[in-house]
Design an enzyme around this catalytic site. Sequence first.
Site, mmCIF file in Angstrom:
data_model
loop_
_atom_site.group_PDB
_atom_site.id
_atom_site.type_symbol
_atom_site.label_atom_id
_atom_site.label_comp_id
_atom_site.label_asym_id
_atom_site.label_seq_id
_atom_site.Cartn_x
_atom_site.Cartn_y
_atom_site.Cartn_z
ATOM 1 N N ASP A 108 -9.299 -6.678 -2.876
ATOM 2 C CA ASP A 108 -8.860 -5.284 -2.399
ATOM 3 C C ASP A 108 -9.935 -4.441 -2.120
ATOM 4 O O ASP A 108 -10.320 -3.826 -3.018
ATOM 5 C CB ASP A 108 -7.485 -4.597 -3.015
ATOM 6 C CG ASP A 108 -6.890 -3.648 -2.206
ATOM 7 O OD1 ASP A 108 -7.404 -2.972 -1.231
ATOM 8 O OD2 ASP A 108 -5.668 -3.541 -2.340
ATOM 9 N N SER A 121 0.944 -1.118 -0.025
ATOM 10 C CA SER A 121 0.048 -0.163 -0.062
ATOM 11 C C SER A 121 0.844 1.265 -0.156
ATOM 12 O O SER A 121 1.578 1.519 -0.772
ATOM 13 C CB SER A 121 -1.091 -0.131 1.279
ATOM 14 O OG SER A 121 -1.925 0.985 0.960
ATOM 15 N N HIS A 144 -7.033 -5.996 1.074
ATOM 16 C CA HIS A 144 -5.965 -5.193 1.199
ATOM 17 C C HIS A 144 -4.853 -5.640 2.208
ATOM 18 O O HIS A 144 -3.636 -5.675 1.747
ATOM 19 C CB HIS A 144 -6.528 -3.793 1.425
ATOM 20 C CG HIS A 144 -5.500 -2.729 1.633
ATOM 21 N ND1 HIS A 144 -4.859 -2.546 0.248
ATOM 22 C CD2 HIS A 144 -5.037 -1.834 2.392
ATOM 23 C CE1 HIS A 144 -4.125 -1.268 0.462
ATOM 24 N NE2 HIS A 144 -3.968 -1.132 1.677
#
Length: 308
Positions: free
Chosen positions: A243, A159, A275
Amino acid sequence: MVTYVSALFYGVGGIVVAGVALLVAFQEKLVYVPVLPGLSKSYPITPARLNLIYEDVWLRSSDGVRLHSWFIKMFPDCRGPTILFFQENAGNIAHRLEMVRIMIQKLKCNVFMLSYRGYGESEGYPSQQGIIKDAQAALDHLSQRTDIDTSRIVVFGRSLGGAVGAVLTKNNPEKVSALILENTFTSILDMAGVLLPFLKWFIGGSGTKSLKLLNFVVRSPWKTIDAIGEVKQPVLFLSGLQDEMVPPFHMKMLYAKAATRNSQCTFVEFPSGMHMDTWLTGGDVYWRTVMQFLAKHAPEERKPETGN
């Protein structure tokens, strides 16, 4: 009729102005979340709780901010690859320890976990330019160590950590062997419209139809899509198709941008990966993918054979 239209116009305008004002005032709190709701800023556990061999490492960034990190080894004289791990935007490095424990077991590696400024026990306040300096300080430290194989340093970012890792890898072609990105966004400019849908008309990256009128107010744009296009080292893209935070097409765009200039790119999808749990739901396939990538692009140096 005119009064109704005028009222509607001013109402919509007021919402936009209010939204922009909130974005300007609180954008760092949206991008950087060192403290999860209901928890404290301190580490809930240390690597010792998981019986991991580690040391506390204190660094100074180039602008003088004092940073905390953990250097975790599988065993004291482990010469395997060293993973420089960059976390997501929320929580601290202690919240990633279970994943790192499994990473060390599966990959037979060392892991260096950096607390960004303002996170965990690190001082300061998070910002894009500040975190770029923090990442560089961590890499410089690893590059100077004598107890690891410095030719096998691999950057791993998930991320926000992927955005950090892409910039660091681009800037250090001689120090970083390879890069691994997991569930990373193309840019914060593109994510603005995901988090606050009305902003997609005013803020966006180069690949969007946004008017981009308000891009200038974004202080941490994190343009991963630009950085990845300049990375020369091998790159592994790990994409969780479920995600719920970063739309999976962001990863496909990053791969497409990188692959146009870099023939050493690998893209792998995990159908049930969300995620934060792609590493978990991906199971053995996930770890085997990473292991094969490391074996190819951060291999152990073979000792020359000696004959009689």
